[in-house]
Design a protein around this motif. Structure first.
Motif, PDB file in Angstrom:
ATOM      1  N   LEU A   1       0.754  -1.129  -0.111  1.00 41.35           N
ATOM      2  CA  LEU A   1       0.111  -0.408  -0.189  1.00 41.35           C
ATOM      3  C   LEU A   1       0.717   1.234   0.015  1.00 41.35           C
ATOM      4  O   LEU A   1       0.832   2.238  -0.878  1.00 41.35           O
ATOM      5  N   ALA A   2       2.496   1.572   0.825  1.00 43.09           N
ATOM      6  CA  ALA A   2       3.123   1.984   0.177  1.00 43.09           C
ATOM      7  C   ALA A   2       3.465   2.472  -0.891  1.00 43.09           C
ATOM      8  O   ALA A   2       3.746   4.041  -1.024  1.00 43.09           O
ATOM      9  N   ASP A   3       3.746   1.565  -1.392  1.00 41.75           N
ATOM     10  CA  ASP A   3       4.455   1.623  -2.328  1.00 41.75           C
ATOM     11  C   ASP A   3       3.838   1.905  -3.556  1.00 41.75           C
ATOM     12  O   ASP A   3       4.055   2.878  -4.106  1.00 41.75           O
ATOM     13  N   PHE A   4       2.345   2.120  -3.730  1.00 39.81           N
ATOM     14  CA  PHE A   4       1.150   2.205  -4.546  1.00 39.81           C
ATOM     15  C   PHE A   4       1.533   3.506  -4.339  1.00 39.81           C
ATOM     16  O   PHE A   4       1.153   4.664  -5.305  1.00 39.81           O
ATOM     17  N   MET A   5       0.880   4.411  -3.537  1.00 37.92           N
ATOM     18  CA  MET A   5       0.984   5.353  -2.511  1.00 37.92           C
ATOM     19  C   MET A   5       1.830   6.449  -3.055  1.00 37.92           C
ATOM     20  O   MET A   5       1.870   7.833  -3.369  1.00 37.92           O
ATOM     21  N   LEU A   6       3.228   6.136  -2.728  1.00 40.21           N
ATOM     22  CA  LEU A   6       4.729   6.432  -2.893  1.00 40.21           C
ATOM     23  C   LEU A   6       4.441   6.742  -4.580  1.00 40.21           C
ATOM     24  O   LEU A   6       5.195   8.009  -5.112  1.00 40.21           O
ATOM     25  N   THR A   7       4.000   5.863  -5.259  1.00 46.42           N
ATOM     26  CA  THR A   7       4.438   5.942  -6.511  1.00 46.42           C
ATOM     27  C   THR A   7       2.720   6.792  -7.554  1.00 46.42           C
ATOM     28  O   THR A   7       3.617   7.671  -8.255  1.00 46.42           O
ATOM     29  N   THR A   8       2.136   6.707  -6.752  1.00 54.89           N
ATOM     30  CA  THR A   8       1.225   7.980  -7.500  1.00 54.89           C
ATOM     31  C   THR A   8       1.112   9.365  -6.895  1.00 54.89           C
ATOM     32  O   THR A   8       1.635  10.175  -7.540  1.00 54.89           O
ATOM     33  N   ILE A   9       2.186   9.427  -5.733  1.00 57.18           N
ATOM     34  CA  ILE A   9       2.799  10.923  -5.781  1.00 57.18           C
ATOM     35  C   ILE A   9       3.987  11.182  -6.685  1.00 57.18           C
ATOM     36  O   ILE A   9       3.568  12.818  -7.352  1.00 57.18           O
TER      37      ILE A   9
END
Length: 218
Positions: A116-124
């Motif tokens: 989930l953190a990987d997904f959010m940081l990639t979104t940013i």
């Protein structure tokens, strides 16, 4: 230390390799771009070179009144630095997350917070690429306007010739910027499939639904 390279046979691993390469290309083409303006007068010629972070002000030629000089000035440093910072952050994150994939992938797959953190940081970072590329495109347009040979010669009629170096490398850096946005945005689908948001929506084929498929018709 144990490592596992099988992740690079999956989309999330392959995408990180492409993201790393193209972020480096965007960074290189921006930092190594410089624009040179050469003005040729009757007695002499003068060359002015402007490079990163593209904040400059320099007098280049006499105006039509023959008393004041035309100054070329621009400040697009905030746009250029935002673009470069996005490139650097992307390179560092690719190195970090590929190390996670390679050495501690069991933690990545067992702890739902990590994907989930990987997904959010990639979104940013995808948003940063879009914003940074748009900002750098605006800065590039301002640079081209300031160093336009036609406009310079119109204000300095005594000039014989005005030559501005090619903007091809700058255009390439913009291309890499928007390509990076495409890569990071496209990667979100593959990363989303690793999160519990996606996995909890999948039907349980081994449960009751699966047994009903095997039940005899009545």
């Amino acid at each position: 230390m144990k490592y596992d390279l099988s992740v690079f046979q999956e989309p999330r691993g392959v995408m990180r390799i492409f993201q790393f390469i193209f972020a480096i290309c965007a960074l290189y083409t921006t930092l190594n771009f410089e624009v040179t303006v050469t003005v040729v007068e009757k007695a002499h010629s003068n060359s002015s070179t402007f490079d990163y972070p593209f904040r400059f002000g320099q007098e280049v030629c006499l105006k039509s009144d023959n008393t004041t000089k035309l100054g070329l000035s621009a400040d697009v440093s905030s746009d250029a630095r935002f673009f470069v910072a996005t490139s650097v952050l992307s390179v560092l994150y690719c190195i970090f997350i590929t190390a996670v994939y390679t050495f501690i992938d069991e933690i990545y797959t067992s702890k739902p917070e990590v994907p989930l953190a990987d997904f959010m940081l990639t979104t940013i970072l995808a948003i940063f690429w879009l914003s940074g590329s748009a900002a750098w495109a605006n800065g590039a347009s301002a640079l081209k306007q300031v160093t336009n040979p036609t406009l310079i010669k119109a204000q300095c009629p005594n000039l014989i010739q005005v030559v501005t170096s090619s903007f091809s490398r700058l255009n390439i850096s913009l291309l890499f910027g928007f390509l990076n946005f495409f890569l990071w945005a496209s990667d979100l689908w593959f990363l989303y499939k690793e999160t519990y948001w996606f996995k909890e929506r999948q039907p349980n084929v081994d449960g009751a639904g699966g047994s009903n498929l095997n039940a005899p018709n009545i």
